[in-house]
Design a protein around this motif. Structure first.
Motif, mmCIF file in Angstrom:
data_model
loop_
_atom_site.group_PDB
_atom_site.id
_atom_site.type_symbol
_atom_site.label_atom_id
_atom_site.label_comp_id
_atom_site.label_asym_id
_atom_site.label_seq_id
_atom_site.Cartn_x
_atom_site.Cartn_y
_atom_site.Cartn_z
ATOM 1 N N LEU A 67 43.214 32.831 34.374
ATOM 2 C CA LEU A 67 43.889 34.002 33.413
ATOM 3 C C LEU A 67 43.383 35.135 33.811
ATOM 4 O O LEU A 67 44.298 36.124 34.317
ATOM 5 N N ILE A 68 42.032 35.317 33.946
ATOM 6 C CA ILE A 68 41.281 36.610 34.493
ATOM 7 C C ILE A 68 41.869 36.743 35.697
ATOM 8 O O ILE A 68 42.482 38.014 35.987
ATOM 9 N N GLN A 69 41.854 35.894 36.630
ATOM 10 C CA GLN A 69 42.232 36.045 37.965
ATOM 11 C C GLN A 69 43.765 36.479 38.144
ATOM 12 O O GLN A 69 44.317 37.481 38.976
ATOM 13 N N VAL A 70 44.521 35.686 37.408
ATOM 14 C CA VAL A 70 46.031 36.053 37.448
ATOM 15 C C VAL A 70 46.310 37.778 36.901
ATOM 16 O O VAL A 70 46.934 38.222 37.133
ATOM 17 N N GLY A 71 45.606 38.023 35.786
ATOM 18 C CA GLY A 71 45.694 39.140 35.353
ATOM 19 C C GLY A 71 45.288 40.370 36.097
ATOM 20 O O GLY A 71 45.981 41.178 36.239
ATOM 21 N N GLY A 72 43.856 40.127 36.702
ATOM 22 C CA GLY A 72 43.487 41.155 37.561
ATOM 23 C C GLY A 72 44.334 41.189 38.740
ATOM 24 O O GLY A 72 44.657 42.608 39.136
ATOM 25 N N PHE A 73 44.656 40.214 39.584
ATOM 26 C CA PHE A 73 45.408 40.474 40.879
ATOM 27 C C PHE A 73 46.946 40.763 40.506
ATOM 28 O O PHE A 73 47.570 41.803 41.277
ATOM 29 N N GLY A 74 47.346 40.379 39.439
ATOM 30 C CA GLY A 74 48.739 40.661 38.934
ATOM 31 C C GLY A 74 48.882 42.215 38.433
ATOM 32 O O GLY A 74 49.865 42.991 39.310
ATOM 33 N N ILE A 88 26.963 43.308 39.803
ATOM 34 C CA ILE A 88 28.193 43.125 38.780
ATOM 35 C C ILE A 88 28.659 44.793 38.684
ATOM 36 O O ILE A 88 30.003 44.936 38.681
ATOM 37 N N SER A 89 27.872 45.731 38.381
ATOM 38 C CA SER A 89 28.342 46.946 38.467
ATOM 39 C C SER A 89 29.168 47.528 39.662
ATOM 40 O O SER A 89 30.195 47.907 39.548
ATOM 41 N N VAL A 90 28.581 47.054 40.896
ATOM 42 C CA VAL A 90 29.413 47.594 42.078
ATOM 43 C C VAL A 90 30.661 47.029 41.999
ATOM 44 O O VAL A 90 31.743 47.626 42.359
ATOM 45 N N ALA A 91 30.878 45.622 41.589
ATOM 46 C CA ALA A 91 32.121 44.967 41.705
ATOM 47 C C ALA A 91 33.104 45.428 40.558
ATOM 48 O O ALA A 91 34.448 46.027 41.020
ATOM 49 N N VAL A 92 32.614 45.731 39.431
ATOM 50 C CA VAL A 92 33.141 46.855 38.295
ATOM 51 C C VAL A 92 33.874 47.924 38.961
ATOM 52 O O VAL A 92 35.104 48.178 38.735
ATOM 53 N N GLY A 126 28.032 32.088 39.207
ATOM 54 C CA GLY A 126 27.993 33.028 40.057
ATOM 55 C C GLY A 126 29.586 33.537 40.218
ATOM 56 O O GLY A 126 29.958 34.818 40.402
ATOM 57 N N VAL A 127 30.415 32.402 40.673
ATOM 58 C CA VAL A 127 31.834 32.663 40.751
ATOM 59 C C VAL A 127 32.398 33.234 39.668
ATOM 60 O O VAL A 127 33.176 34.245 39.603
ATOM 61 N N PHE A 128 32.115 32.529 38.566
ATOM 62 C CA PHE A 128 32.858 33.077 36.889
ATOM 63 C C PHE A 128 32.608 34.676 36.735
ATOM 64 O O PHE A 128 33.447 35.418 36.521
ATOM 65 N N HIS A 129 31.190 34.936 36.786
ATOM 66 C CA HIS A 129 30.812 36.387 36.619
ATOM 67 C C HIS A 129 31.202 37.225 37.753
ATOM 68 O O HIS A 129 31.737 38.336 37.477
ATOM 69 N N ALA A 130 31.650 36.909 38.881
ATOM 70 C CA ALA A 130 31.993 37.715 39.922
ATOM 71 C C ALA A 130 33.565 37.963 39.881
ATOM 72 O O ALA A 130 34.050 39.161 39.847
ATOM 73 N N VAL A 131 34.295 36.956 39.560
ATOM 74 C CA VAL A 131 35.689 37.185 38.951
ATOM 75 C C VAL A 131 35.866 38.203 37.826
ATOM 76 O O VAL A 131 36.757 39.094 38.079
ATOM 77 N N SER A 132 35.075 37.804 36.888
ATOM 78 C CA SER A 132 35.195 38.532 35.662
ATOM 79 C C SER A 132 34.736 39.927 35.993
ATOM 80 O O SER A 132 35.439 40.875 35.388
ATOM 81 N N SER A 133 33.646 40.278 36.771
ATOM 82 C CA SER A 133 33.379 41.810 36.929
ATOM 83 C C SER A 133 34.352 42.432 37.904
ATOM 84 O O SER A 133 34.790 43.644 37.511
ATOM 85 N N PHE A 134 34.938 41.763 39.006
ATOM 86 C CA PHE A 134 35.942 42.454 39.725
ATOM 87 C C PHE A 134 37.111 42.894 39.147
ATOM 88 O O PHE A 134 37.647 43.789 39.176
#
Length: 454
Positions: A89-96, A206-210, A173-181
């Motif tokens: 859902l995070i990925q769909v929401g962010g990409f969308g 995490i900060s840079v991805a955000v 790693g994957v979960f927090h990378a997706v969540s941060s970007f």
């Protein structure tokens, strides 16, 4: 695309969702509904039974709107399947939101007159004259590259420094990378990231991805093409300058406000305090991770964080808030008024009066949403006003930070926060697109009036 038959003439079939704002809202509502149903499955919960409707709805809305507010512990309440649903859902929401916002900018540029379209193309090169496939491909590439690099860095750190096995380290790693970007703020640790307060190898990636996710796709594409600074579009100049000012000023303010606070960083060495200050200046715009307890921060930090959350990040990105361009445009409006200038000027460009009106409208309606939500939540609970205002601002700005009161607001209060999250995620983009498409020119001029101001 849904279709309907026109009632007159030959029954021409036309799309039901002809306005881009309708497409955006419908897409997110469908994703939210699907997410709610999936999280209500018994397989999504770590314990026995299924999640209550309000809990599933709140978590799904928070994930789709990339907010991060939670009423239950993501690490222990949801099963691996439920956590995977949240990640999806995070990925769909962010990409969308990145895709739809960029496509709406493209759509609006093509609905304008020729002269205005050429101007828009010069000032938003990344989407002005592009096509849909280029936008989708660009958003996809940016998403994959940033999330992959961040995931690799975090996985290596979790594996080497925290004794996670490779499977657990990779999942974290994957979960927090997706969540941060995607500026979501969901974490797989019960205390969010409080266990990593002094770990630069976790906080910095995490900060840079955000920050990258919060700049917005148009800015990222312009930077990727290595456009010379002197040829940057006005949008890129405004976004980068305001982002730098907020990051620098926010870091200095938060660090000084918490310097001697034993509840947060008072006992840490200076460099660790600076790292914590930097991280907590980045997160309100609008990721929502926290490495300290916001229930222990000073009143100055609480108010400063509210302001940072309300401003948010860049347009057509994963960040929420009212967007940095909205506020810097209003700043230049004030400058023009103080100077007595007829036109609003920013970086040697005259800002269109329609953009000024849109910025004013979005800002005032945002204030109304936060104030209204705060008043309503105050009536529904007995919680302190500062905590309630922090919570409602966090929900509307899709940040996810909390002083810890989210589970205490009750189901009616949680539904208020659901509405605020949805309004905050979709409100600015749908409102601006609606205003842009409803513009019309009168063929006559009414007599002037001059009411007293101030």
């Amino acid at each position: 695309m849904l279709l309907r038959t026109q009632g007159r003439g030959r029954g021409v079939r036309r799309p039901v969702l002809r306005h881009p704002a309708q497409v955006v809202v419908t897409a997110f509502l469908v994703a939210d509904l699907i997410g709610t149903l999936l999280l209500m499955l018994p397989a999504s919960r770590a314990g026995a039974g299924s999640a209550p409707v309000v809990t599933a709805l709140f978590t799904s809305t928070s994930a789709v709107c990339v907010t991060g507010l939670t009423t239950v512990d993501t690490a222990t309440y949801w099963s691996p399947f439920g956590q995977a649903v949240i990640l999806g859902l995070i990925q769909v929401g962010g990409f969308g939101i990145m895709t739809l916002a960029s496509l709406i900018a493209l759509f609006l540029s093509r609905r304008m007159g020729l002269r205005t379209r050429l101007t828009a193309a010069a000032e938003t090169r990344s989407v002005g004259l592009g096509d849909v496939r280029r936008v989708l491909r660009g958003v996809f590439v940016v998403t994959v590259v940033v999330e992959s690099v961040t995931a690799a860095l975090l996985t290596a750190r979790f594996r080497t420094a925290y004794d996670d096995d490779w499977g657990t380290a990779a999942w974290h790693g994957v979960f927090h990378a997706v969540s941060s970007f995607n500026n979501a703020g969901f974490a797989l640790f019960s205390d969010n990231l409080m266990g990593f307060l002094t770990d630069a190898f976790v906080l910095l990636p995490i900060s840079v991805a955000v920050i990258i996710g919060g700049l917005g796709f148009p800015v990222l594409m312009e930077l990727a093409r290595r456009v010379p600074v002197r040829r940057w579009s006005l949008h890129t100049r405004l976004t980068l300058s305001m982002t730098a000012a907020l990051l620098g000023g926010g870091t200095a303010f938060v660090t000084l406000a918490e310097w001697g606070n034993d509840g947060t960083v008072g006992g840490l060495p200076p460099l660790a305090k600076l790292l914590a200050g930097w991280f907590h200046a980045v997160q309100p715009r609008t990721a929502g991770f926290n490495a300290w307890d916001y229930g222990q921060v000073t009143d100055e930090t609480l108010m400063g964080t509210i302001l940072l959350m309300f401003v948010g990040g860049g347009s057509a990105g994963t960040a929420g808030g009212l967007k940095v361009t909205t506020f810097i445009v209003l700043f230049f409006v004030i400058v023009a008024e103080v100077r007595g200038d007829r036109d609003v000027i920013a970086f040697d460009r005259r800002i269109d009066h329609r953009v000024v009106r849109q910025a004013t409208t979005v800002a005032l309606l945002g204030v109304a949403a936060v104030v209204g939500g705060t008043m309503l939540l105050t009536e529904l609970t007995d919680l302190p006003l500062p905590d309630v205002m922090f919570e409602t601002t966090s929900a509307f700005a899709t940040v996810g930070l909390s002083t810890g009161i989210t589970p205490q607001v009750g189901e009616p209060g949680q539904l208020v926060l659901v509405v605020l999250m949805f309004l905050g995620r979709l409100g600015p983009i749908t409102l601006v697109s609606a205003l842009a498409l409803r513009q019309r020119t009168r063929r006559y001029t009414l007599p002037e009036g001059a009411p007293l101001i101030g």
